[in-house]
Design a protein around this motif. Structure first.
Motif, PDB file in Angstrom:
ATOM      1  N   ALA A 228       0.836  -1.201   0.000  1.00  0.00           N
ATOM      2  CA  ALA A 228       0.000   0.000   0.000  1.00  0.00           C
ATOM      3  C   ALA A 228       0.869   1.249   0.000  1.00  0.00           C
ATOM      4  N   LEU A 229       0.365   2.277  -0.657  1.00  0.00           N
ATOM      5  CA  LEU A 229       0.987   3.599  -0.620  1.00  0.00           C
ATOM      6  C   LEU A 229       0.302   4.375   0.500  1.00  0.00           C
ATOM      7  N   ARG A 230       1.050   4.696   1.534  1.00  0.00           N
ATOM      8  CA  ARG A 230       0.494   5.420   2.681  1.00  0.00           C
ATOM      9  C   ARG A 230       0.870   6.895   2.569  1.00  0.00           C
ATOM     10  N   VAL A 231      -0.140   7.748   2.657  1.00  0.00           N
ATOM     11  CA  VAL A 231       0.094   9.185   2.505  1.00  0.00           C
ATOM     12  C   VAL A 231      -0.382   9.912   3.762  1.00  0.00           C
ATOM     13  N   TRP A 232       0.559  10.597   4.411  1.00  0.00           N
ATOM     14  CA  TRP A 232       0.249  11.468   5.552  1.00  0.00           C
ATOM     15  C   TRP A 232       0.191  12.903   5.063  1.00  0.00           C
ATOM     16  N   THR A 233      -0.779  13.653   5.553  1.00  0.00           N
ATOM     17  CA  THR A 233      -0.871  15.078   5.240  1.00  0.00           C
ATOM     18  C   THR A 233      -0.926  15.871   6.537  1.00  0.00           C
ATOM     19  N   PRO A 234      -0.463  17.116   6.529  1.00  0.00           N
ATOM     20  CA  PRO A 234      -0.433  17.909   7.763  1.00  0.00           C
ATOM     21  C   PRO A 234      -1.836  18.290   8.221  1.00  0.00           C
ATOM     22  N   GLN A 235      -1.918  18.727   9.453  1.00  0.00           N
ATOM     23  CA  GLN A 235      -3.201  19.168   9.989  1.00  0.00           C
ATOM     24  C   GLN A 235      -3.767  20.286   9.110  1.00  0.00           C
ATOM     25  N   ASN A 236      -5.043  20.178   8.810  1.00  0.00           N
ATOM     26  CA  ASN A 236      -5.747  21.113   7.928  1.00  0.00           C
ATOM     27  C   ASN A 236      -5.348  20.952   6.459  1.00  0.00           C
ATOM     28  N   GLY A 237      -4.535  19.943   6.174  1.00  0.00           N
ATOM     29  CA  GLY A 237      -4.233  19.623   4.784  1.00  0.00           C
ATOM     30  C   GLY A 237      -5.290  18.677   4.229  1.00  0.00           C
ATOM     31  N   VAL A 238      -5.479  18.713   2.920  1.00  0.00           N
ATOM     32  CA  VAL A 238      -6.472  17.848   2.265  1.00  0.00           C
ATOM     33  C   VAL A 238      -5.797  17.127   1.108  1.00  0.00           C
ATOM     34  N   LEU A 239      -5.865  15.809   1.119  1.00  0.00           N
ATOM     35  CA  LEU A 239      -5.335  15.029   0.001  1.00  0.00           C
ATOM     36  C   LEU A 239      -6.412  14.974  -1.075  1.00  0.00           C
ATOM     37  N   THR A 253      -8.009   7.265  -5.534  1.00  0.00           N
ATOM     38  CA  THR A 253      -8.471   8.202  -4.507  1.00  0.00           C
ATOM     39  C   THR A 253      -9.573   7.623  -3.626  1.00  0.00           C
ATOM     40  N   ASP A 254     -10.578   7.018  -4.239  1.00  0.00           N
ATOM     41  CA  ASP A 254     -11.725   6.524  -3.477  1.00  0.00           C
ATOM     42  C   ASP A 254     -11.454   5.193  -2.781  1.00  0.00           C
ATOM     43  N   ARG A 255     -10.253   4.658  -2.937  1.00  0.00           N
ATOM     44  CA  ARG A 255      -9.931   3.372  -2.318  1.00  0.00           C
ATOM     45  C   ARG A 255      -9.143   3.541  -1.015  1.00  0.00           C
ATOM     46  N   ARG A 256      -9.108   4.756  -0.524  1.00  0.00           N
ATOM     47  CA  ARG A 256      -8.378   5.065   0.705  1.00  0.00           C
ATOM     48  C   ARG A 256      -8.933   4.281   1.890  1.00  0.00           C
ATOM     49  N   VAL A 257      -8.015   3.756   2.696  1.00  0.00           N
ATOM     50  CA  VAL A 257      -8.346   3.129   3.976  1.00  0.00           C
ATOM     51  C   VAL A 257      -7.586   3.892   5.051  1.00  0.00           C
ATOM     52  N   GLU A 258      -8.302   4.448   6.013  1.00  0.00           N
ATOM     53  CA  GLU A 258      -7.649   5.226   7.063  1.00  0.00           C
ATOM     54  C   GLU A 258      -6.698   4.329   7.853  1.00  0.00           C
ATOM     55  N   SER A 259      -5.460   4.779   8.044  1.00  0.00           N
ATOM     56  CA  SER A 259      -4.469   3.974   8.757  1.00  0.00           C
ATOM     57  C   SER A 259      -4.036   4.614  10.066  1.00  0.00           C
ATOM     58  N   ALA A 260      -4.199   5.921  10.188  1.00  0.00           N
ATOM     59  CA  ALA A 260      -3.828   6.666  11.396  1.00  0.00           C
ATOM     60  C   ALA A 260      -4.368   8.078  11.216  1.00  0.00           C
ATOM     61  N   GLN A 262      -4.679  11.541  10.036  1.00  0.00           N
ATOM     62  CA  GLN A 262      -4.076  12.274   8.919  1.00  0.00           C
ATOM     63  C   GLN A 262      -3.340  11.372   7.927  1.00  0.00           C
ATOM     64  N   SER A 263      -3.559  10.053   8.013  1.00  0.00           N
ATOM     65  CA  SER A 263      -2.891   9.114   7.106  1.00  0.00           C
ATOM     66  C   SER A 263      -3.902   8.161   6.491  1.00  0.00           C
ATOM     67  N   GLY A 264      -3.679   7.827   5.228  1.00  0.00           N
ATOM     68  CA  GLY A 264      -4.527   6.861   4.552  1.00  0.00           C
ATOM     69  C   GLY A 264      -3.706   5.962   3.650  1.00  0.00           C
ATOM     70  N   ASP A 265      -4.164   4.716   3.482  1.00  0.00           N
ATOM     71  CA  ASP A 265      -3.482   3.733   2.642  1.00  0.00           C
ATOM     72  C   ASP A 265      -4.229   3.554   1.327  1.00  0.00           C
ATOM     73  N   TYR A 266      -3.457   3.450   0.246  1.00  0.00           N
ATOM     74  CA  TYR A 266      -4.004   3.248  -1.094  1.00  0.00           C
ATOM     75  C   TYR A 266      -3.411   1.961  -1.656  1.00  0.00           C
ATOM     76  N   PRO A 267      -4.252   0.988  -2.034  1.00  0.00           N
ATOM     77  CA  PRO A 267      -3.737  -0.328  -2.442  1.00  0.00           C
ATOM     78  C   PRO A 267      -3.005  -0.276  -3.775  1.00  0.00           C
ATOM     79  N   THR A 268      -1.907  -1.022  -3.861  1.00  0.00           N
ATOM     80  CA  THR A 268      -1.156  -1.109  -5.118  1.00  0.00           C
ATOM     81  C   THR A 268      -0.960  -2.552  -5.575  1.00  0.00           C
ATOM     82  N   GLY A 269      -1.436  -3.532  -4.789  1.00  0.00           N
ATOM     83  CA  GLY A 269      -1.353  -4.920  -5.220  1.00  0.00           C
ATOM     84  C   GLY A 269       0.009  -5.542  -4.985  1.00  0.00           C
TER      85      GLY A 269
END
Length: 429
Positions: A228-239, A253-260, A262-269
């Protein structure tokens, strides 16, 4: 385990008050060969055996192709062969289990494939559910399926197919093939996209054998699954979005799974030795001139085999506010290149849809735009496919005339391959 690296290509500079940051994130895996040879893996080969497969030699060639795929599987891999019609029937093994590849099981599987007959309808959702049922017993490791069909999913409703795709989500990667020209590109693309796989047309059934062998060999080169590609964004940031842009276009984009927070995981197989590019867009809080910040923190993560996870690579997307207009107005050439290729795919699909609906003015305009974009991207394959659908009067301006007689296979090839991209280099070329 292969070695992974992340490289970020972007223009970090924003004007005062600017908010939107774009970056191309390149993920590369190397050294998968030795790792793949011992990686646990499961493969399910799904063959459409509906009645229409009895025409034009499709059934005979599909059986030959399935046998070639079985031969390409390495010893020790778990596998099964499934026949798909109004429902799914395990062909080998026949008891809804996975066999382990060996000289004996290869011969048994090929003998079972040789006994297949064509009869019945098409219900692809049930085929996917069967593959998921078989592979769910395999546990961790690379899980891959090949799915072949020659027709539309006529014996399931769209809702039933959607429910099946939701039920098997994340269970395995599936590459889809349509043989002949009686299937629907949009339908197979939807299935392949949901399953993180590819889709293509095999217009001539005689080409199935080589294609199946190549797909199986590629699957055997995968060394790590569920990345998975995990993307963290700063507070008040929007991915705003995460999109794969090479080797093909895929909006994650719509396949995001919250991981923490301000962080979300995107599947890459699953991954072998390969390079993929992702376009990430982040909206950050506006800043003053001179301020610097991390707009996104990118991680590549995968299960560690012990119930936890491992970080395979990391990278940073940065933002810096400046009053230097030359810096803040410069568009990163790789961002521009992939944005153009996304527009190219959209223009092709819209143009072909308009042509089918009889809206020739829209079809001409959109396919003309596609000619311009394909030339700019250096996508020679798409240029050749467009030449079979339109007569190009002026490639620079996109002046074209629709061809009156277009082979359906050529139109479907252009549609199917519209999402395959040409990798942009760091210099944008």
């Amino acid at each position: 385990m292969p070695e992974f690296t992340i490289k970020v290509d972007q223009n970090r500079y924003l004007p005062e008050g600017g908010r939107e940051v774009h970056a191309i994130v390149t993920v590369e895996a190397t050294g998968a060969g030795p790792a793949a040879s011992g990686a646990p893996a499961a493969e399910v080969i799904i063959i459409d055996t509906s009645g229409s497969m009895s025409f034009d030699g499709k059934m005979a060639e599909a059986k030959r192709a399935a046998k070639a795929a079985v031969d390409a599987l390495r010893d020790g891999v778990h596998f099964a062969v499934v026949a798909g019609f109004n429902f799914a029937r395990p062909v080998y093994p026949a008891d809804e289990t996975l066999a382990v590849v060996s000289p004996r099981t290869r011969q048994e599987a090929k003998a079972a494939i040789g006994r297949l007959d064509a009869a019945g309808g098409t219900a692809i959702g049930s085929w996917l559910r069967m593959a998921h049922k078989l592979m769910s017993r395999h546990g961790a490791g690379v899980r891959h399926a090949i799915l072949l069909t020659d027709g539309k999913n006529q014996h399931e409703t769209a809702a039933e197919l959607d429910a099946a795709l939701a039920a098997v989500d994340g269970g395995f990667v599936c590459d889809c093939r349509g043989v002949g020209t009686d299937w629907e590109v949009a339908e197979l693309r939807k299935i392949a996209s949901a399953m993180l796989g590819g889709v293509d047309i095999v217009a001539d059934p005689r080409d199935l054998e080589a294609d199946f062998r190549a797909m199986a060999e590629k699957a055997m080169g995968k060394a790590v699954a569920d990345v998975a590609l995990r993307v963290w964004t700063p507070q008040n940031g929007v991915l705003k979005f995460v999109k794969q842009v090479a080797p093909s276009l895929e909006d994650l984009t719509d396949r995001r799974v919250e991981s923490a927070p301000q962080s979300g995981d995107y599947p890459t197989g699953s991954w072998g030795d390969e390079i993929r590019d992702y376009h990430v867009c982040v909206q950050v809080p506006p800043g003053e001139v001179g301020r610097q910040m991390r707009a996104a923190w990118i991680k590549l993560v995968a299960p560690d085999g012990a119930g936890g996870e491992q970080v395979l690579a990391t990278g940073n997307v940065l933002a810096e506010w400046t009053d230097d207009e030359a810096k803040s107005t410069q568009i990163n050439p790789r961002v521009a290149g992939y944005t153009g290729q996304a527009e190219l795919a959209e223009a092709i699909q819209e143009g072909l849809a308009a042509r089918r609906e009889g809206d020739l003015d829209t079809a001409t305009a959109r396919l003309g735009r596609a000619v311009v974009l394909a030339r700019q991207a250096g996508n020679e394959q798409i240029e050749r496919l467009l030449d079979r659908v339109v007569d190009v009067v002026d490639p620079a301006t996109g002046t074209v005339r629709l061809k009156k007689n277009v082979d359906k296979a050529d139109e479907m090839s252009l549609d199917t391959r519209s999402t395959k991209t040409v990798r942009t280099r760091k210099d944008g070329g």
